[in-house]
Design an enzyme around this catalytic site. Structure first.
Site, mmCIF file in Angstrom:
data_model
loop_
_atom_site.group_PDB
_atom_site.id
_atom_site.type_symbol
_atom_site.label_atom_id
_atom_site.label_comp_id
_atom_site.label_asym_id
_atom_site.label_seq_id
_atom_site.Cartn_x
_atom_site.Cartn_y
_atom_site.Cartn_z
ATOM 1 C CD GLU A 189 -3.330 6.977 11.937
ATOM 2 O OE1 GLU A 189 -3.043 7.233 11.098
ATOM 3 O OE2 GLU A 189 -2.914 5.816 12.413
ATOM 4 C CE LYS B 164 -3.146 2.928 10.225
ATOM 5 N NZ LYS B 164 -2.704 4.286 10.292
ATOM 6 C CB CYS C 38 -4.790 6.569 8.930
ATOM 7 S SG CYS C 38 -3.231 8.132 7.472
ATOM 8 C CB VAL D 106 2.518 11.413 5.826
ATOM 9 C CG1 VAL D 106 2.575 11.790 7.376
ATOM 10 C CG2 VAL D 106 3.083 9.633 5.940
HETATM 11 C C1 ACM Z 1 -0.640 6.453 8.184
HETATM 12 O O1 ACM Z 1 -1.169 5.812 8.302
HETATM 13 N N1 ACM Z 1 -0.643 7.392 9.227
HETATM 14 C C2 ACM Z 1 -0.173 6.663 6.248
#
Ligand code: ACM
Length: 276
Positions: A46, A117, A150, A177
């Site tokens: 990402e 996203k 992510c 993270v």
């Molecule tokens: C994330 O969605 N970058 C933790």
């Protein structure tokens, strides 16, 4: 050369450590590292070209690009054409007044699509606009590809919708993270849909504006039977690939009596789930 009769393809991830804001250097380094593996499909993290820990929306805007036309997409398209392969890579997309956390599918010189996203994580909610186009499956001749980014991992609907629409491989560009959660959860996303998943995460620490983020690495390729076929450590910068048997993702039988999708009892699932 890929064609519709192939049962085996090589898929891979590139685990990177970008320097915040140094777009050209990050892209060139990723391209250089990507040449260490020969693969049909390579997933990059990402926001691989910018870094992740933005101070504010103005900074996001400054580092954003239009798709197509922006320098990062153009570079990926050129490289994918030269190597006759496909990249999935995350970057900030600017479109009119909106800023999206997007991933491009650049295949043999052609932009197959852009995924914006849908499920924004934490401060992303003040930095980006949420994607509104949903989840698409890309037909890459020999196989079908879906993309999530992510934090989408924690919403099983995302991978489910892609699998129901025919995805055999799910690309998962990430900047994870939360320590270790997603890598474990992606084993479930793979087995519950009988698909391959490829998580490309980044490593390192970004400390900006008093906010410190440590990225968890551990990129991985997972089989429909929950096997980790290739993985990286929490800290290394590395590219890895694996030759996958697509027949395993096309066969949805768990036992001779259980087809994963046919056996769903959709009428018994309440609310929105009944539509899936
Ligand atoms: C994330 O969605 N970058 C933790």
């Amino acid at each position: 050369m890929l064609d519709s009769t192939l049962d085996f393809i090589k898929v891979g991830f590139l685990q990177t450590h970008p320097s915040f804001g140094k777009k050209t250097a990050n892209v060139e380094e990723a391209i250089r590292l990507s040449r260490q593996v020969e693969t049909d499909l390579l997933i990059l993290p990402e926001l691989f070209n910018t870094g992740y820990n933005f101070l504010d929306r103005k900074e996001v805007s400054m580092l954003s690009e239009e798709i197509p036309g922006g320098p990062t997409t153009t570079r990926l398209l050129d490289e994918s054409k030269r190597r006759r392969m496909t990249f999935v890579a995350g970057l900030v997309e600017r479109s009119e007044d909106c800023l999206y956390n997007s991933a491009v599918v650049a295949s043999r010189g052609e932009l197959m699509g852009v995924y914006r996203k849908v499920h924004l994580f934490s401060r992303e909610k003040i930095l980006f606009n949420p994607g509104r186009d949903g989840f698409k499956v890309y037909d890459l001749n020999s196989f079908k590809l879906g993309v999530i980014i992510c934090f989408d991992w924690i919403f099983p609907e995302a991978a489910r919708v892609l699998a129901l629409n025919g995805a055999e491989v799910i690309a998962h560009p990430s900047n994870l993270v939360l320590q270790g959660f997603a890598q474990k959860a992606m084993l479930a996303r793979a087995v519950e849909n009988r698909v391959y998943t490829v998580t490309a995460n980044r490593v390192g620490v970004e400390k900006r504006g008093g906010r410190r983020l440590r990225y968890t690495g551990k990129s991985q390729i997972v089989s429909p039977e929950m096997k980790i076929l290739a993985s990286a450590t929490a800290r290394e910068v590395v590219a890895k690939s694996y030759n996958i048997d697509l027949r395993m993702a096309r066969d949805k039988y768990i036992t001779p009596h259980n087809d994963l999708f046919q056996d769903r009892r959709t009428k018994l699932y309440s609310g929105i789930l009944s539509q899936l």
